[in-house]
Enzyme design. Structure first.
Site, PDB file in Angstrom:
ATOM      1  N   GLY A   1      -7.759  10.132   4.405  1.00 47.72           N
ATOM      2  CA  GLY A   1      -6.198  10.733   3.722  1.00 47.72           C
ATOM      3  C   GLY A   1      -5.976  11.144   4.862  1.00 47.72           C
ATOM      4  O   GLY A   1      -5.527  11.672   5.091  1.00 47.72           O
TER       5      GLY A   1
ATOM      6  N   HIS B   1       5.819   5.176   0.463  1.00 47.29           N
ATOM      7  CA  HIS B   1       5.902   6.446   1.643  1.00 47.29           C
ATOM      8  C   HIS B   1       7.679   5.808   2.236  1.00 47.29           C
ATOM      9  O   HIS B   1       8.401   6.521   2.138  1.00 47.29           O
ATOM     10  CB  HIS B   1       4.997   6.500   2.534  1.00 47.29           C
ATOM     11  CG  HIS B   1       4.778   7.791   3.043  1.00 47.29           C
ATOM     12  ND1 HIS B   1       6.412   8.839   2.728  1.00 47.29           N
ATOM     13  CD2 HIS B   1       5.714   8.034   4.178  1.00 47.29           C
ATOM     14  CE1 HIS B   1       6.090  10.139   3.553  1.00 47.29           C
ATOM     15  NE2 HIS B   1       6.159   9.417   4.294  1.00 47.29           N
TER      16      HIS B   1
ATOM     17  N   THR C   1       1.495   3.132   2.306  1.00 44.60           N
ATOM     18  CA  THR C   1       2.656   3.016   3.669  1.00 44.60           C
ATOM     19  C   THR C   1       3.937   2.365   3.345  1.00 44.60           C
ATOM     20  O   THR C   1       4.843   3.366   2.875  1.00 44.60           O
ATOM     21  CB  THR C   1       1.765   2.380   4.591  1.00 44.60           C
ATOM     22  OG1 THR C   1       0.858   3.381   5.335  1.00 44.60           O
ATOM     23  CG2 THR C   1       2.874   2.117   5.956  1.00 44.60           C
TER      24      THR C   1
ATOM     25  N   CYS D   1      -4.054  -1.349  28.768  1.00 43.24           N
ATOM     26  CA  CYS D   1      -4.169  -0.109  28.327  1.00 43.24           C
ATOM     27  C   CYS D   1      -5.438   0.972  28.663  1.00 43.24           C
ATOM     28  O   CYS D   1      -6.480  -0.237  28.034  1.00 43.24           O
ATOM     29  CB  CYS D   1      -2.982   0.706  27.898  1.00 43.24           C
ATOM     30  SG  CYS D   1      -3.866   1.032  25.855  1.00 43.24           S
TER      31      CYS D   1
ATOM     32  N   HIS E   1       1.833  -5.587   6.077  1.00 44.27           N
ATOM     33  CA  HIS E   1       1.382  -5.399   6.822  1.00 44.27           C
ATOM     34  C   HIS E   1      -0.296  -6.146   6.342  1.00 44.27           C
ATOM     35  O   HIS E   1      -1.023  -6.353   7.314  1.00 44.27           O
ATOM     36  CB  HIS E   1       0.825  -4.379   7.556  1.00 44.27           C
ATOM     37  CG  HIS E   1       0.664  -3.509   6.946  1.00 44.27           C
ATOM     38  ND1 HIS E   1       1.673  -3.175   5.829  1.00 44.27           N
ATOM     39  CD2 HIS E   1      -0.510  -2.219   6.716  1.00 44.27           C
ATOM     40  CE1 HIS E   1       1.469  -1.510   5.036  1.00 44.27           C
ATOM     41  NE2 HIS E   1      -0.276  -1.496   6.126  1.00 44.27           N
ATOM     42  N   GLU E   2       0.053  -6.081   4.898  1.00 49.86           N
ATOM     43  CA  GLU E   2      -1.972  -6.859   4.544  1.00 49.86           C
ATOM     44  C   GLU E   2      -1.583  -8.355   4.496  1.00 49.86           C
ATOM     45  O   GLU E   2      -1.332  -8.806   2.947  1.00 49.86           O
ATOM     46  CB  GLU E   2      -2.243  -5.323   3.297  1.00 49.86           C
ATOM     47  CG  GLU E   2      -2.788  -4.735   3.461  1.00 49.86           C
ATOM     48  CD  GLU E   2      -2.440  -3.963   2.377  1.00 49.86           C
ATOM     49  OE1 GLU E   2      -2.515  -3.784   0.945  1.00 49.86           O
ATOM     50  OE2 GLU E   2      -2.592  -2.466   2.348  1.00 49.86           O
TER      51      GLU E   2
ATOM     52  N   ASP F   1     -13.738  11.527  -8.431  1.00 51.10           N
ATOM     53  CA  ASP F   1     -11.822  11.212  -8.179  1.00 51.10           C
ATOM     54  C   ASP F   1     -11.570  11.983  -9.844  1.00 51.10           C
ATOM     55  O   ASP F   1     -12.365  12.203 -10.859  1.00 51.10           O
ATOM     56  CB  ASP F   1     -11.895   9.313  -7.663  1.00 51.10           C
ATOM     57  CG  ASP F   1     -10.643   8.788  -8.256  1.00 51.10           C
ATOM     58  OD1 ASP F   1     -10.010   8.543  -7.013  1.00 51.10           O
ATOM     59  OD2 ASP F   1      -9.932   9.175  -9.546  1.00 51.10           O
TER      60      ASP F   1
ATOM     61  N   CYS G   1       0.768  -1.070  -0.246  1.00 48.81           N
ATOM     62  CA  CYS G   1      -0.185   0.426   0.223  1.00 48.81           C
ATOM     63  C   CYS G   1       0.908   1.279   0.344  1.00 48.81           C
ATOM     64  O   CYS G   1       2.021   1.101  -0.229  1.00 48.81           O
ATOM     65  CB  CYS G   1      -1.001   0.013   1.060  1.00 48.81           C
ATOM     66  SG  CYS G   1       0.083   0.465   2.842  1.00 48.81           S
TER      67      CYS G   1
ATOM     68  N   ILE H   1      -8.135   2.124  -0.398  1.00 53.22           N
ATOM     69  CA  ILE H   1      -9.322   2.407   0.883  1.00 53.22           C
ATOM     70  C   ILE H   1     -10.437   2.994   0.156  1.00 53.22           C
ATOM     71  O   ILE H   1     -11.291   2.354   0.753  1.00 53.22           O
ATOM     72  CB  ILE H   1      -8.326   3.515   1.426  1.00 53.22           C
ATOM     73  CG1 ILE H   1      -7.057   2.984   2.398  1.00 53.22           C
ATOM     74  CG2 ILE H   1      -9.633   3.936   2.443  1.00 53.22           C
ATOM     75  CD1 ILE H   1      -7.686   1.164   2.972  1.00 53.22           C
TER      76      ILE H   1
ATOM     77  N   ARG I   1     -11.523   3.998 -11.843  1.00 53.85           N
ATOM     78  CA  ARG I   1     -11.495   3.698 -10.746  1.00 53.85           C
ATOM     79  C   ARG I   1     -13.020   4.380 -10.692  1.00 53.85           C
ATOM     80  O   ARG I   1     -13.281   3.595  -9.837  1.00 53.85           O
ATOM     81  CB  ARG I   1      -9.913   4.578 -10.006  1.00 53.85           C
ATOM     82  CG  ARG I   1      -8.934   4.023 -10.131  1.00 53.85           C
ATOM     83  CD  ARG I   1      -8.662   4.521  -9.043  1.00 53.85           C
ATOM     84  NE  ARG I   1      -7.357   4.461  -9.128  1.00 53.85           N
ATOM     85  CZ  ARG I   1      -6.141   5.240  -8.066  1.00 53.85           C
ATOM     86  NH1 ARG I   1      -6.510   5.921  -6.923  1.00 53.85           N
ATOM     87  NH2 ARG I   1      -4.790   5.044  -7.873  1.00 53.85           N
TER      88      ARG I   1
END
Length: 369
Positions: free
Chosen positions: A270, A42, A39, A103, A70-71, A203, A37, A184, A208
């Site tokens: 976003g 980036h 992330t 916590c 992580h997906e 968009d 993704c 997303i 898309r």
């Protein structure tokens, strides 16, 4: 095993590394589908930001080169000695985020805001590898939902969308506008269309928007310098109550703000790259709500994401058409994301394949009740 290892900015290498050790509360998964993704892009383009490459992470303890991813979904190959309810050979999906359970935020059920949070693939080794170890507590069996392994790899981003939708308190009688139909945004469109009757998607990309319509959007608008979103929404006869800004761009935020009615809720999905000014006097006078959203609550959002993935009548291959090999990860996966030229809404990686393969999104059984 083969794994994609992040060493620093612009430096991901496919290395041979040891198969990770399964802890007593863990599952060892064999991975054939993992998503990437923005992330990940980036981090590659300008990181490390979240990846603990140079400083030890205070929760996970990781420091040094790290395997992202992580997906994820995977087949159980080993079950930790303290784990109950899972067996080898079962397909599971993982929420990736690990909370402490003790916590104040965890006690309130907001585990995504845990004071001791860490994430598989962000602060510890992830699933861009042939095997990954994950806590059993953040895994769900896929079989009851009747979806394929490749479809299950979309569950984590779908759960992000589900959480964002819930943050907006979208309910019967509401009307939603979604600004941004990327990863997303596409999942949010599908989730919102299963909650309310009127969903508009805006968009800059016509392709898309076509997919957004297929996902249940009742109205779509391709935005450019000459478009007038407010006029279009009025022409459609909509009275939106919730606006979701998913693009993460200043232009998208301006559009979302311009559409916000009195008493309206603006969910900031976003991530903006810089601070933005806001007229707080007007916010108070017209009772606007600005709502943040981050990650997902695994126990609530992940099961719902699997239910939604199973509900679609057509395969999800328009969202994720292929799975790349590890060797193609950077050139065909991450670099196009960095340069904003990816033709895919979601990109999957299969650490075992030697070359790009078509995805298998065919349903395998009955949907869980």
């Amino acid at each position: 095993m083969r794994a994609a290892v992040f060493y620093g900015k612009g430096d991901i290498r496919v290395d041979e590394v040891p198969v990770p050790t399964c802890g007593p509360a863990d599952l060892l998964l064999e991975v054939h589908a993992v998503g990437i993704c923005g992330t990940d892009a980036h981090e590659f383009a300008s990181g490390p930001h979240m990846f603990p490459i140079y400083e030890r992470h205070p929760v996970s303890g990781h420091v040094g080169p790290m395997i992202p991813g992580h997906e994820l979904t995977g087949i159980i190959r080993e079950v930790g000695g303290e784990v109950r309810g899972f067996e080898t050979g079962e397909l599971v999906v993982s929420g990736a985020g690990i909370s402490c359970g003790h916590c104040v935020q965890c006690r309130r059920g907001r585990t995504n805001l845990c004071e001791n949070y860490s994430t598989v693939g962000l602060q510890r080794h992830g699933a861009l590898a042939q095997y990954v170890v994950v806590p059993a507590a953040i895994c769900l069996k896929v079989a009851p939902y009747g979806i394929s392994q490749d479809t299950a790899a979309l569950a984590q981003p779908m759960s992000i969308a589900v959480h964002a939708m819930r943050r907006g308190r979208l309910a019967d009688g509401d009307q939603a506008v979604i600004v941004g139909a990327g990863g997303i945004g596409a999942f949010l469109t599908f989730a919102a269309a299963h909650e309310v009757d009127q969903v508009a998607v805006l968009d800059v990309n016509a392709e898309r928007l076509k997919i957004a319509a297929d996902l249940g959007a009742t109205h779509v608008l391709e935005t450019d310098a000459s478009s007038d979103p407010k006029a279009a929404i009025a022409e459609w006869g909509m009275d939106p109550t919730v606006i979701y800004e998913v693009s993460g761009t200043p232009a998208g935020l301006r559009t979302a703000a311009s559409l916000l009615p009195k008493g309206g809720r603006l969910v900031l999905v976003g991530l903006q790259g810089a601070p933005a000014e806001w007229d707080l006097r007007t916010l108070s006078l017209v009772e606007h709500e600005l709502i943040g959203t981050n990650a997902h609550v695994c126990a609530v959002d992940l099961p719902r994401s699997l239910e939604l993935l199973a509900r679609r009548d057509t395969p999800w291959s328009d969202i994720a058409p292929v799975a790349l090999s590890l060797d193609e990860l950077v050139t065909d996966g991450i670099q196009p994301l960095v340069e904003r030229r990816s033709a895919r809404i979601k990109t999957l990686i299969d650490p075992w394949t030697a070359r790009t393969r078509p995805v298998d999104m065919v349903a395998t059984g009955e949907v869980a009740s």
